[in-house]
Design a protein around this motif. Structure first.
Motif, PDB file in Angstrom:
ATOM      1  N   GLU A 146     -11.952  11.877 -10.980  1.00  0.00           N
ATOM      2  CA  GLU A 146     -12.254  11.107 -12.192  1.00  0.00           C
ATOM      3  C   GLU A 146     -12.214   9.602 -11.927  1.00  0.00           C
ATOM      4  N   ILE A 147     -12.991   8.876 -12.707  1.00  0.00           N
ATOM      5  CA  ILE A 147     -12.931   7.415 -12.661  1.00  0.00           C
ATOM      6  C   ILE A 147     -13.028   6.894 -14.099  1.00  0.00           C
ATOM      7  N   SER A 148     -12.162   5.941 -14.436  1.00  0.00           N
ATOM      8  CA  SER A 148     -12.149   5.397 -15.797  1.00  0.00           C
ATOM      9  C   SER A 148     -12.104   3.883 -15.715  1.00  0.00           C
ATOM     10  N   SER A 149     -13.001   3.224 -16.444  1.00  0.00           N
ATOM     11  CA  SER A 149     -13.028   1.766 -16.445  1.00  0.00           C
ATOM     12  C   SER A 149     -13.934   1.285 -17.570  1.00  0.00           C
ATOM     13  N   GLY A 150     -13.841   0.014 -17.852  1.00  0.00           N
ATOM     14  CA  GLY A 150     -14.724  -0.566 -18.859  1.00  0.00           C
ATOM     15  C   GLY A 150     -16.107  -0.901 -18.315  1.00  0.00           C
ATOM     16  N   LEU A 151     -16.276  -0.812 -16.987  1.00  0.00           N
ATOM     17  CA  LEU A 151     -17.570  -1.160 -16.386  1.00  0.00           C
ATOM     18  C   LEU A 151     -18.595  -0.055 -16.658  1.00  0.00           C
ATOM     19  N   GLU A 152     -19.855  -0.453 -16.703  1.00  0.00           N
ATOM     20  CA  GLU A 152     -20.945   0.513 -16.916  1.00  0.00           C
ATOM     21  C   GLU A 152     -21.261   1.204 -15.592  1.00  0.00           C
ATOM     22  N   SER A 153     -21.619   2.497 -15.661  1.00  0.00           N
ATOM     23  CA  SER A 153     -22.064   3.156 -14.441  1.00  0.00           C
ATOM     24  C   SER A 153     -23.580   3.000 -14.299  1.00  0.00           C
ATOM     25  N   VAL A 154     -24.056   3.151 -13.053  1.00  0.00           N
ATOM     26  CA  VAL A 154     -25.477   2.938 -12.771  1.00  0.00           C
ATOM     27  C   VAL A 154     -26.160   4.298 -12.615  1.00  0.00           C
ATOM     28  N   HIS A 155     -27.275   4.486 -13.311  1.00  0.00           N
ATOM     29  CA  HIS A 155     -28.061   5.731 -13.231  1.00  0.00           C
ATOM     30  C   HIS A 155     -27.188   6.973 -13.413  1.00  0.00           C
ATOM     31  N   ASP A 156     -26.268   6.931 -14.344  1.00  0.00           N
ATOM     32  CA  ASP A 156     -25.416   8.091 -14.637  1.00  0.00           C
ATOM     33  C   ASP A 156     -24.616   8.575 -13.424  1.00  0.00           C
TER      34      ASP A 156
END
Ligand SMILES: [Zn+2]
Length: 587
Positions: A146-156
């Motif tokens: 898992e990864i959790s952050s406020g940053l947006e992910s790229v291309h899902d």
């Protein structure tokens, strides 16, 4: 195809964790379309929101730079700055390791179980180019899912994140591992709670309760600026505290405290605190608090507002969400007031100075701190209370502190798109009250005068009474002690008390009173009365000294709330408006 020679510099980071068990992250920073000039990169010395120079560069190792397979010359030019001789190279790959073994909300921590990364202690930036966007590619340990952050992910692809500039990257902590993820929607915004460390939380209740806090906070400002919001919760053997970020927060809590009523309410209040910061300080802010200078201290006299008013709202929102009854809420406020009025430093340090000197005082306390300083959280939250009372009175119970918060947010963050000055804050408060607040600022913000609480609290039909009044027969010695190897050692001495005035020192070992050996101070004091003169035998750095002390009375204030017996219609209206009885449900 891009044929322009002035193509925008591209920046990306790769993180890998081959030595997670040894607490290292390998960072690769790739700079493409560079102009061929020498490249200067820096790591912040502090983490915004936590006002102390922490020197994150002390954890950087094996810094290297390459152009293709050619190593470039690297020179370190100060504690947190590296200069790379680019030698006309337009693609530069920087590699370094960061040692991360400090599990606080403002630092980074890596072990075999997880990685918690704060941007300020991991990601370097190109000097003068903080505006560059970047992508962050993460290769997790094979056991981390898992990864959790406020940053947006790229291309899902959740392992590739993007950041529009360095400020956002620095302000978006990342939790990677096998945390439990709970999701909900509040105020129309998707929220995620990422819980590391396990614990006795009830998932459905936790989600429901946090959602309610989020809704309540949003009502203060009437609008929510985030596309989504992430709570990173570290459940540890013990602990508390959090750090606010742009669209996320990290908090630490006790993993088995969730079923204890008192600690659960303080956890909800901590959640409310950090969440309220997404408006107050992350957006609505004093002008120096963003964009930040990561190289040095950023001074402001306004933390009594940014932190103190947030501290006031953390309990108030918990109350409005129904987790405290009005009486329980008043008890919480009373404890805060008693703490501040009895701290000797409250008569020494104006709260505006406490804010300015946070870097060298609040974050660097010593044995004399309570005698010489006051917390901008605690005093600030009391100033929020009395300003709330002032507004309720001046507007006859149709406006309260919410209106000031909303006005400042609308006027400065949404409207002028900048922070406010100290003078603009004062003008805004005066606008909402409809009168000048010179006294409030000169006496209580920039001065240390005692607050006449009942003059303010009468706005809502309440008053404080001192339960200690008239109890002058009780002795207050004023030396706090700890037992060390069977020895009674003084750990702090309270200014103004008989121990302080007689010259009892921190680190003194108290051996005897009036020629008798003493092991329990309080038992011994029980045999004495105010005005008695006693000889205190101490060992100070190996020398024995007899110190005469004249015992003084306890003058500590012990306030509790009391209702005014005949409440006027204005007072009743203001009280109901303050408690939000017309719009909130009890439960
Ligand atoms: Zn805070």
């Amino acid at each position: 195809m891009n044929t322009s020679s002035a193509a925008e510099t591209q920046l990306s980071y790769k993180l890998s964790f081959d030595e997670a068990a040894q607490h290292y992250v390998d960072v690769q920073m790739d700079v493409n379309h560079w102009n061929g000039k020498d490249l200067i990169v820096k790591l912040p010395v502090w983490a915004p929101g936590s006002y102390l120079v922490r020197e994150f560069a002390r954890n950087v190792e094996q810094f290297q730079a390459f152009s293709g397979s050619t190593a470039l010359k690297v020179e370190k030019i100060n504690k947190n700055t590296w200069k790379i001789s680019a030698n006309k190279a337009t693609s530069i790959n920087i590699k370094y390791k960061v040692y991360a073994f400090e599990l606080t909300v403002r630092t980074s921590f890596i072990d075999a179980a997880h990685a918690y990364l704060n941007g300020t202690s991991v990601f370097m930036y190109i000097d003068g180019k903080k505006e560059l966007s970047s992508t962050i590619k993460i290769t997790p340990n094979s056991t981390w899912k898992e990864i959790s952050s406020g940053l947006e992910s790229v291309h899902d692809n959740k392992w590739t994140l993007s950041s529009p500039n360095y400020d956002v990257l620095a302000d978006s902590p990342i939790e990677i591992g096998n945390q439990e993820i709970l999701k909900f929607e509040a105020a129309g915004v998707p929220h995620e709670i990422a819980l590391y460390g396990g614990g006795n939380y009830d998932k459905a209740k936790l989600t429901r309760d946090i959602k309610q806090i989020c809704e309540e906070a949003t009502k203060v400002f009437d609008s929510h600026p985030c596309k989504r919001y992430t709570f990173i919760v570290h459940c540890l053997p013990s602990g508390g505290g959090g750090l606010e970020h742009l669209n996320s927060t990290t908090v630490q809590t006790s993993r088995f405290g969730f079923n204890n009523d008192k600690s659960y309410k303080s956890f909800l209040s901590l959640i409310a605190h950090e969440y309220f910061h997404l408006w107050n300080v992350k957006r609505l802010r004093p002008e120096v608090l963003g964009p930040f200078d990561y190289d040095r201290e950023n001074y402001t006299s306004m933390l009594w507002f940014s932190e103190g008013f947030t501290a006031y709202y953390d309990n108030l929102l918990t109350r409005r969400a129904g987790f405290y009854t009005p009486d329980a809420y008043l008890e919480v406020i009373t404890a805060d007031i008693n703490k501040v009025v009895n701290q000797p430093g409250n008569q020494v340090q104006p709260v505006a100075e406490a804010s300015f000197d946070a870097w060298i005082k609040y974050y660097r306390p010593n044995e004399n701190s309570s005698n010489s300083t006051i917390s901008y959280y605690e005093k600030g939250s009391i100033l929020a209370l009395i300003l709330d009372m002032e507004i309720l009175r001046d507007t006859k119970g149709v406006k309260d502190l919410d209106d000031l918060m909303k006005y400042l947010y609308t006027e400065y963050y949404l409207g002028k798109k900048r922070g406010f000055t100290d003078a603009e804050f004062k003008a805004a408060a005066e606008l909402i009250c409809g009168r000048n607040l010179n006294e409030f600022f000169s006496k209580y913000v920039n001065g240390t005068e005692p607050i006449p609480f009942n003059d303010y609290l009468s706005a809502v039909g309440l008053r404080l009474i001192d339960q200690n009044a008239g109890r002058s027969s009780e002795i207050y010695f004023g030396a706090n002690t700890k037992t060390d190897n069977g020895k009674l050692i003084v750990s702090s001495v309270v200014k103004g008390t008989c121990a302080y005035e007689a010259g009892i020192n921190v680190n003194d070992e108290i051996i005897g009173f009036d020629n008798y050996r003493v092991d329990d101070l309080n038992k011994w004091l029980g045999y004495k009365k105010v005005g008695d003169k006693v000889d205190v035998l101490v060992s100070r750095e190996g020398s024995l000294l007899t110190i005469p002390v004249t015992l003084k009375a306890n003058t500590t204030l012990k306030y509790k709330f009391d209702a005014i017996t005949s409440v006027t219609a204005d007072q009743a209206k203001a009280y109901n408006f303050w408690m939000k009885f017309d719009t909130q449900a009890e439960h």
